[in-house]
Motif scaffolding. Structure first.
Motif, PDB file in Angstrom:
ATOM      1  N   ASP B 313       1.051  -1.436  -0.221  1.00  0.00           N
ATOM      2  CA  ASP B 313      -0.018   0.120   0.035  1.00  0.00           C
ATOM      3  C   ASP B 313       1.330   0.763   0.014  1.00  0.00           C
ATOM      4  OD1 ASP B 313      -2.116   0.920  -0.591  1.00  0.00           O
ATOM      5  OD2 ASP B 313      -3.395   0.561   2.170  1.00  0.00           O
ATOM      6  N   LEU B 314       0.259   2.158  -0.413  1.00  0.00           N
ATOM      7  CA  LEU B 314       1.014   3.476   0.014  1.00  0.00           C
ATOM      8  C   LEU B 314       0.608   4.312   1.194  1.00  0.00           C
ATOM      9  CD1 LEU B 314       0.053   4.879  -3.618  1.00  0.00           C
ATOM     10  CD2 LEU B 314       2.441   3.889  -2.858  1.00  0.00           C
ATOM     11  N   ALA B 315       1.774   4.899   1.444  1.00  0.00           N
ATOM     12  CA  ALA B 315       2.044   5.692   2.992  1.00  0.00           C
ATOM     13  C   ALA B 315       1.609   6.695   2.566  1.00  0.00           C
ATOM     14  CB  ALA B 315       3.184   5.468   3.315  1.00  0.00           C
ATOM     15  N   PRO B 316       0.716   8.039   3.410  1.00  0.00           N
ATOM     16  CA  PRO B 316       0.585   9.718   3.407  1.00  0.00           C
ATOM     17  C   PRO B 316       2.274   9.762   2.710  1.00  0.00           C
ATOM     18  CG  PRO B 316      -0.080   8.879   4.988  1.00  0.00           C
ATOM     19  CD  PRO B 316       0.212   7.350   4.702  1.00  0.00           C
ATOM     20  N   SER B 317       2.917   9.944   3.355  1.00  0.00           N
ATOM     21  CA  SER B 317       4.465  10.332   2.152  1.00  0.00           C
ATOM     22  C   SER B 317       4.659  10.057   0.825  1.00  0.00           C
ATOM     23  CB  SER B 317       5.492  10.449   3.472  1.00  0.00           C
ATOM     24  OG  SER B 317       6.222   8.909   3.124  1.00  0.00           O
ATOM     25  N   ASP B 318       4.400   8.494   0.636  1.00  0.00           N
ATOM     26  CA  ASP B 318       4.224   8.294  -0.559  1.00  0.00           C
ATOM     27  C   ASP B 318       3.105   9.087  -2.167  1.00  0.00           C
ATOM     28  OD1 ASP B 318       6.114   6.702   0.259  1.00  0.00           O
ATOM     29  OD2 ASP B 318       4.472   4.518   0.269  1.00  0.00           O
ATOM     30  N   ARG B 320       1.756  11.898  -1.579  1.00  0.00           N
ATOM     31  CA  ARG B 320       3.100  13.432  -1.439  1.00  0.00           C
ATOM     32  C   ARG B 320       3.581  13.373  -2.528  1.00  0.00           C
ATOM     33  NH1 ARG B 320       1.645  13.329   3.988  1.00  0.00           N
ATOM     34  NH2 ARG B 320       3.915  13.326   4.509  1.00  0.00           N
ATOM     35  N   THR B 321       4.516  12.254  -2.551  1.00  0.00           N
ATOM     36  CA  THR B 321       5.641  11.492  -3.257  1.00  0.00           C
ATOM     37  C   THR B 321       4.847  11.686  -5.035  1.00  0.00           C
ATOM     38  OG1 THR B 321       6.932  11.637  -1.468  1.00  0.00           O
ATOM     39  CG2 THR B 321       7.848  11.072  -4.209  1.00  0.00           C
ATOM     40  N   LEU B 322       4.539  11.142  -4.652  1.00  0.00           N
ATOM     41  CA  LEU B 322       3.613  10.519  -6.145  1.00  0.00           C
ATOM     42  C   LEU B 322       2.687  12.372  -6.550  1.00  0.00           C
ATOM     43  CD1 LEU B 322       2.734   7.028  -5.956  1.00  0.00           C
ATOM     44  CD2 LEU B 322       4.244   7.910  -6.836  1.00  0.00           C
ATOM     45  N   SER B 323       2.348  12.567  -5.638  1.00  0.00           N
ATOM     46  CA  SER B 323       1.517  14.300  -6.255  1.00  0.00           C
ATOM     47  C   SER B 323       2.311  15.313  -7.179  1.00  0.00           C
ATOM     48  CB  SER B 323       0.448  14.527  -5.199  1.00  0.00           C
ATOM     49  OG  SER B 323      -0.705  13.814  -5.529  1.00  0.00           O
ATOM     50  N   GLU B 324       3.829  14.973  -6.565  1.00  0.00           N
ATOM     51  CA  GLU B 324       4.795  16.331  -6.395  1.00  0.00           C
ATOM     52  C   GLU B 324       5.680  15.952  -8.056  1.00  0.00           C
ATOM     53  OE1 GLU B 324       7.191  16.166  -3.512  1.00  0.00           O
ATOM     54  OE2 GLU B 324       6.213  16.767  -2.036  1.00  0.00           O
ATOM     55  N   TRP B 325       5.597  14.090  -8.425  1.00  0.00           N
ATOM     56  CA  TRP B 325       5.600  14.229  -9.260  1.00  0.00           C
ATOM     57  C   TRP B 325       4.767  14.379 -11.171  1.00  0.00           C
ATOM     58  CZ3 TRP B 325       3.181   9.380 -12.500  1.00  0.00           C
ATOM     59  CH2 TRP B 325       4.640   9.623 -13.166  1.00  0.00           C
ATOM     60  N   ALA B 326       3.701  14.026 -10.629  1.00  0.00           N
ATOM     61  CA  ALA B 326       2.860  14.082 -11.367  1.00  0.00           C
ATOM     62  C   ALA B 326       2.931  15.381 -11.852  1.00  0.00           C
ATOM     63  CB  ALA B 326       1.087  13.977 -10.977  1.00  0.00           C
ATOM     64  N   LEU B 327       3.082  16.717 -10.589  1.00  0.00           N
ATOM     65  CA  LEU B 327       2.781  17.857 -11.387  1.00  0.00           C
ATOM     66  C   LEU B 327       4.090  18.443 -11.836  1.00  0.00           C
ATOM     67  CD1 LEU B 327       1.126  20.791  -9.982  1.00  0.00           C
ATOM     68  CD2 LEU B 327       3.031  20.885  -7.623  1.00  0.00           C
ATOM     69  N   ARG B 328       5.398  17.810 -11.364  1.00  0.00           N
ATOM     70  CA  ARG B 328       6.267  17.768 -12.098  1.00  0.00           C
ATOM     71  C   ARG B 328       6.346  17.714 -13.999  1.00  0.00           C
ATOM     72  NH1 ARG B 328       9.503  16.260  -7.830  1.00  0.00           N
ATOM     73  NH2 ARG B 328      10.049  14.416  -9.094  1.00  0.00           N
ATOM     74  N   LEU B 369      -3.522  14.035  -1.612  1.00  0.00           N
ATOM     75  CA  LEU B 369      -4.035  13.603  -0.567  1.00  0.00           C
ATOM     76  C   LEU B 369      -4.790  12.546  -1.592  1.00  0.00           C
ATOM     77  CD1 LEU B 369      -5.260  13.922   2.213  1.00  0.00           C
ATOM     78  CD2 LEU B 369      -6.944  14.850   1.425  1.00  0.00           C
ATOM     79  N   GLU B 370      -5.072  11.328  -0.693  1.00  0.00           N
ATOM     80  CA  GLU B 370      -6.266  10.819  -1.457  1.00  0.00           C
ATOM     81  C   GLU B 370      -7.333  11.453  -1.426  1.00  0.00           C
ATOM     82  OE1 GLU B 370      -6.836   6.125   0.118  1.00  0.00           O
ATOM     83  OE2 GLU B 370      -8.921   7.293   0.044  1.00  0.00           O
ATOM     84  N   LEU B 371      -8.508  11.418  -2.546  1.00  0.00           N
ATOM     85  CA  LEU B 371      -9.711  12.053  -2.133  1.00  0.00           C
ATOM     86  C   LEU B 371     -10.492  11.124  -3.085  1.00  0.00           C
ATOM     87  CD1 LEU B 371     -11.486  14.770  -2.298  1.00  0.00           C
ATOM     88  CD2 LEU B 371     -10.306  14.744  -5.021  1.00  0.00           C
ATOM     89  N   ILE B 372     -10.102   9.700  -3.927  1.00  0.00           N
ATOM     90  CA  ILE B 372     -10.962   9.168  -4.691  1.00  0.00           C
ATOM     91  C   ILE B 372     -11.058   7.913  -4.527  1.00  0.00           C
ATOM     92  CG2 ILE B 372     -12.141   8.906  -6.513  1.00  0.00           C
ATOM     93  CD1 ILE B 372     -12.434  11.051  -7.088  1.00  0.00           C
ATOM     94  N   THR B 373     -11.533   6.067  -4.002  1.00  0.00           N
ATOM     95  CA  THR B 373     -11.021   5.007  -4.095  1.00  0.00           C
ATOM     96  C   THR B 373     -12.246   4.716  -5.276  1.00  0.00           C
ATOM     97  OG1 THR B 373     -10.030   5.089  -2.145  1.00  0.00           O
ATOM     98  CG2 THR B 373     -10.964   3.356  -2.876  1.00  0.00           C
ATOM     99  N   GLY B 374     -12.095   3.586  -6.230  1.00  0.00           N
ATOM    100  CA  GLY B 374     -12.900   3.302  -6.613  1.00  0.00           C
ATOM    101  C   GLY B 374     -12.228   2.308  -7.456  1.00  0.00           C
ATOM    102  N   GLY B 375     -13.036   1.679  -8.556  1.00  0.00           N
ATOM    103  CA  GLY B 375     -13.001   0.578  -9.318  1.00  0.00           C
ATOM    104  C   GLY B 375     -13.424   0.138 -10.242  1.00  0.00           C
ATOM    105  N   GLN B 376     -13.354  -1.337 -10.586  1.00  0.00           N
ATOM    106  CA  GLN B 376     -14.137  -2.100 -11.550  1.00  0.00           C
ATOM    107  C   GLN B 376     -14.843  -3.481 -10.591  1.00  0.00           C
ATOM    108  OE1 GLN B 376     -12.572  -4.438 -14.789  1.00  0.00           O
ATOM    109  NE2 GLN B 376     -14.797  -5.645 -15.147  1.00  0.00           N
ATOM    110  N   ARG B 377     -15.477  -3.377 -10.366  1.00  0.00           N
ATOM    111  CA  ARG B 377     -16.849  -4.582  -9.949  1.00  0.00           C
ATOM    112  C   ARG B 377     -16.761  -6.032  -9.988  1.00  0.00           C
ATOM    113  NH1 ARG B 377     -15.417   0.237  -6.210  1.00  0.00           N
ATOM    114  NH2 ARG B 377     -16.853   1.365  -6.535  1.00  0.00           N
TER     115      ARG B 377
END
Lengths: 447, 447
Positions: B313-318, B320-328, B369-377
């Motif tokens: 799973d992703l930790a909250p710090s992960d 944030r890191t991934l969000s920064e990467w997407a912005l960059r 921040l994790e805002l939405i969770t979803g997927g195929q059922r």
């Protein structure tokens, strides 16, 4: 790539090869032709195939030629199978919507997306529903697929949208308030008790206190959400959870300003049902009411005089009598009864100036049924303290509530509309459980 | 008859005598002039009066002449008094909105509608809020009157309207489902237990099962309502009740069709905030995000490789890191992380074809921040039976839920968005309790 087209959109695609996806609503096999009626969220599509005999012959030929058969044999597929069908849209006046799908050259292309593992508790394809209410409710994850049983919920969805749209246009702000409260204040009875991290708590019977407090912030607020009543009685018009459309507004003269907002909300709801759910209206034969520019009203004391009674409240039969009178006298299916006796209204109700035994409150009757309750509230802190004292109640459990009034609140009032009741009356349903998804009552906690 | 005009509409009435009603936000007394700042739901109005000395002199003269004084002496009126002020709308570049109200000839006409009985726990008129969060929350019926504290809820209201509008346009039907359920199935933990007419019941943690079942009826459904989690931990980003924006749709290829709907919902929400809550956006300095035509995505396995980790799973710090990467990398404040390990997803999650340890699921990260969770059922009955068996669970408590899948369900999926989290991130609030009206948590059940 062949795209999915919905049933209602097919007539715009005559001559094209398209995909229709949905549930196999009904299969009708004639000797030389098979009709598949496919149901999607917009309606029914008729697909035409060679008859079963023809199909078998074709499949045998293909297998002899080393080809794969076109999936499952179509006459083995039961109703409620989820399928995609690729065919040519062809005009046919006899078909629903004036078009049908014809299997393209090369044979029918049907893909089975999901097969049922059981037979539904009622036949979804039959035009009318004869199953009992318990059968419908016990099997609601599948019985609601019947167009007659799902249509009321389309009307409900449209109604809520109309309610919100009307109030948005009047400068209201939507709020979301707690459903769990620390004290069972509002009525004291019929509350569900809850274990809140080891402490007692209760499910909110209404957003009353919260919406009043928020008049101090936003002046005009509404909420469309669940409320909970532990109704010990098992009637056709009570539920343990229902959806309450609540509104509250400040800077009013009296309850008539609230009634004017009720009128706008109702007009918005009726208009939205006509615009957003025409198929459901037609299917159920719903007669949409006209909302008069000014809904007629009668004071409680006049109503009692007319009924030849002297009671503190109206019986259901009285409500029907008054509704009939309003229809006869004013041609209105809506009637406001104002001025209910203070003894029958909650402590936060504002009395009628000059006649303190009556209140600045109202009920709205719609086709003989009480649909909306509302009125002007007290807005002065000292009046709340006095009102609670007069009822022999301590202010202590109300501290959070009363704090709003300690800090200057304008004259205000509001109302609440039971959404399921609205749809029940509109669709002339015999039971509120037909207009609640997965209803909850004294006996029903599943599905 | 003089009508009420709202603060934002005043500039269209220059030269007219109008009534402004609201709360006395602030009184500033200079020697020869008194300013009353009146707050209504649209903003502030400056009213100009003769100074206190002038008023007293006028009132004494009137009393000597046998006239009634103009109500309460204005310099006795405390802030948060509810008043109506009748004055002449006069252009003044120095005043808020470019206009002010000037007392008409004959003296000021101020009506006190309601007087406060106490001083607010914080000064509503100060530009910034320095009070602690507990002070704000304990006194929320009045502290939320502070424009900075109420603005987030204007953004919330606009966001929900945008969500509904986007999904309505995509053919979704709004539903209202039970908040009380018979078994604590979905997670088994963190549920609130309830006394249901003497039987145990539970508050619903999500409308998951209901919205899936309704895919079988309406294909596409959404609900905007309360959900309940008995969170035993006291963090800045968890609440015991929050508002979940839930959607579910059938006839999808896989989770990417759900992600496309998420994109539309977010775009609708951002557009609605800009359109419906511009004052709140400006007041709070909210930087509205751009929703890319296609929100970038990264598979969980690639994310782990990038982070140099091998976790389930992703930790909250992960995050944030991934969000920064997407912005960059993509200039996007939104990022989908797809393919979470099946072990970390609920049993109804659809596995990734070819890589069954991963799932056809996603989270949406917004500004770290994790805002939405979803997927195929899963959509086939036999797959549900197998999935429950693989987790060592009996199908018995799921009977009502599983019955939907027994009758043919299309491939489907959906998502849930935490409304308070959305506004929290948008307004850069430090605590979710600033974006929930009357928040409920481990320690807070009032007001």
């Amino acid at each position: 790539m062949i795209h999915r087209v919905l049933a209602t959109d097919l007539s715009a695609h005559v001559g094209e090869t398209v995909q229709v996806s949905g549930w196999l609503h009904r299969r009708r096999e004639l000797k030389r032709v098979t009709f598949l009626i496919i149901r999607d969220r917009t309606g029914l599509t008729q697909a035409v195939l060679p008859g079963a005999g023809e199909q078998e012959r074709e499949q045998e030929q293909e297998q002899q030629q080393g080809e794969q058969p076109h999936g499952q044999r179509l006459h083995d597929i039961p109703e409620e199978t989820v399928i995609s069908f690729v065919g040519v849209v062809t005009a046919n006046d006899q078909a629903p919507g004036g078009v049908e799908l014809v299997a393209p050259a090369g044979g029918p292309q049907v893909e089975v997306l999901s097969s049922p593992a059981a037979t539904p508790p009622l036949d979804i394809y039959r035009p009318t529903v004869t199953a009992s209410l318990p059968t419908i409710l016990d099997g609601s994850p599948v019985t609601l697929r019947h167009p007659h049983l799902s249509a009321p919920f389309q009307i409900t969805a449209a109604s809520v949208a109309g309610f919100r749209g009307a109030l948005d246009a009047l400068g209201f702000t939507e709020i979301h308030t707690p459903k769990i409260v620390g004290s069972a204040t509002e009525s004291g009875a019929n509350v569900f008790a809850l274990d809140w991290f080891g402490h007692p708590a209760y499910l909110a019977q209404s957003p009353q206190f919260f919406k009043q407090a928020m008049v101090g912030v936003f002046e005009r607020v509404y909420e469309t959400g669940p409320v909970f009543r532990a109704e010990p009685s098992d009637t056709a018009r009570h539920l343990a959870q229902y959806t309450s459309l609540d509104a509250e507004l400040g800077f009013i003269q009296d309850h008539r300003d609230v009634m004017a907002v009720v009128r706008e909300a109702l007009a918005g709801m009726v208009a939205a049902v006509a615009e957003r759910a025409p198929a459901a209206v037609e299917l159920l034969g719903v007669k949409l009411p006209t909302v008069p520019e000014k809904i007629p009203e009668i004071h409680f004391s006049e109503a009692m005089a007319m009924l030849g009674q002297d009671e503190p409240d109206l019986a259901p039969s009285d409500e029907r009598t008054l509704s009939e009178w309003a229809l006869r006298e004013f041609g209105s299916e809506f009637l406001f009864v104002t001025g209910y006796p203070m003894t029958k209204r909650p402590f936060y109700t504002h009395a009628e100036p000059g006649r303190p035994q009556y209140s600045n409150s109202f009920d709205l009757l719609f086709r003989g049924l009480e649909l909306i309750t509302g009125g002007q509230r007290l807005h002065k802190y000292e009046d709340y303290v006095a009102a609670l004292a007069a009822r022999g109640e301590s202010t202590e459990p109300y501290e959070g509530y009363l704090s709003a009034f300690r800090h200057g609140m304008p004259p205000h009032g509001g109302f609440a509309l039971g959404l399921e009741r609205w749809t029940m009356r509109l669709t002339e349903a015999d039971n509120l459980r037909r207009t609640a998804l997965f209803p909850r009552d004294l006996h029903r906690l599943t599905p």
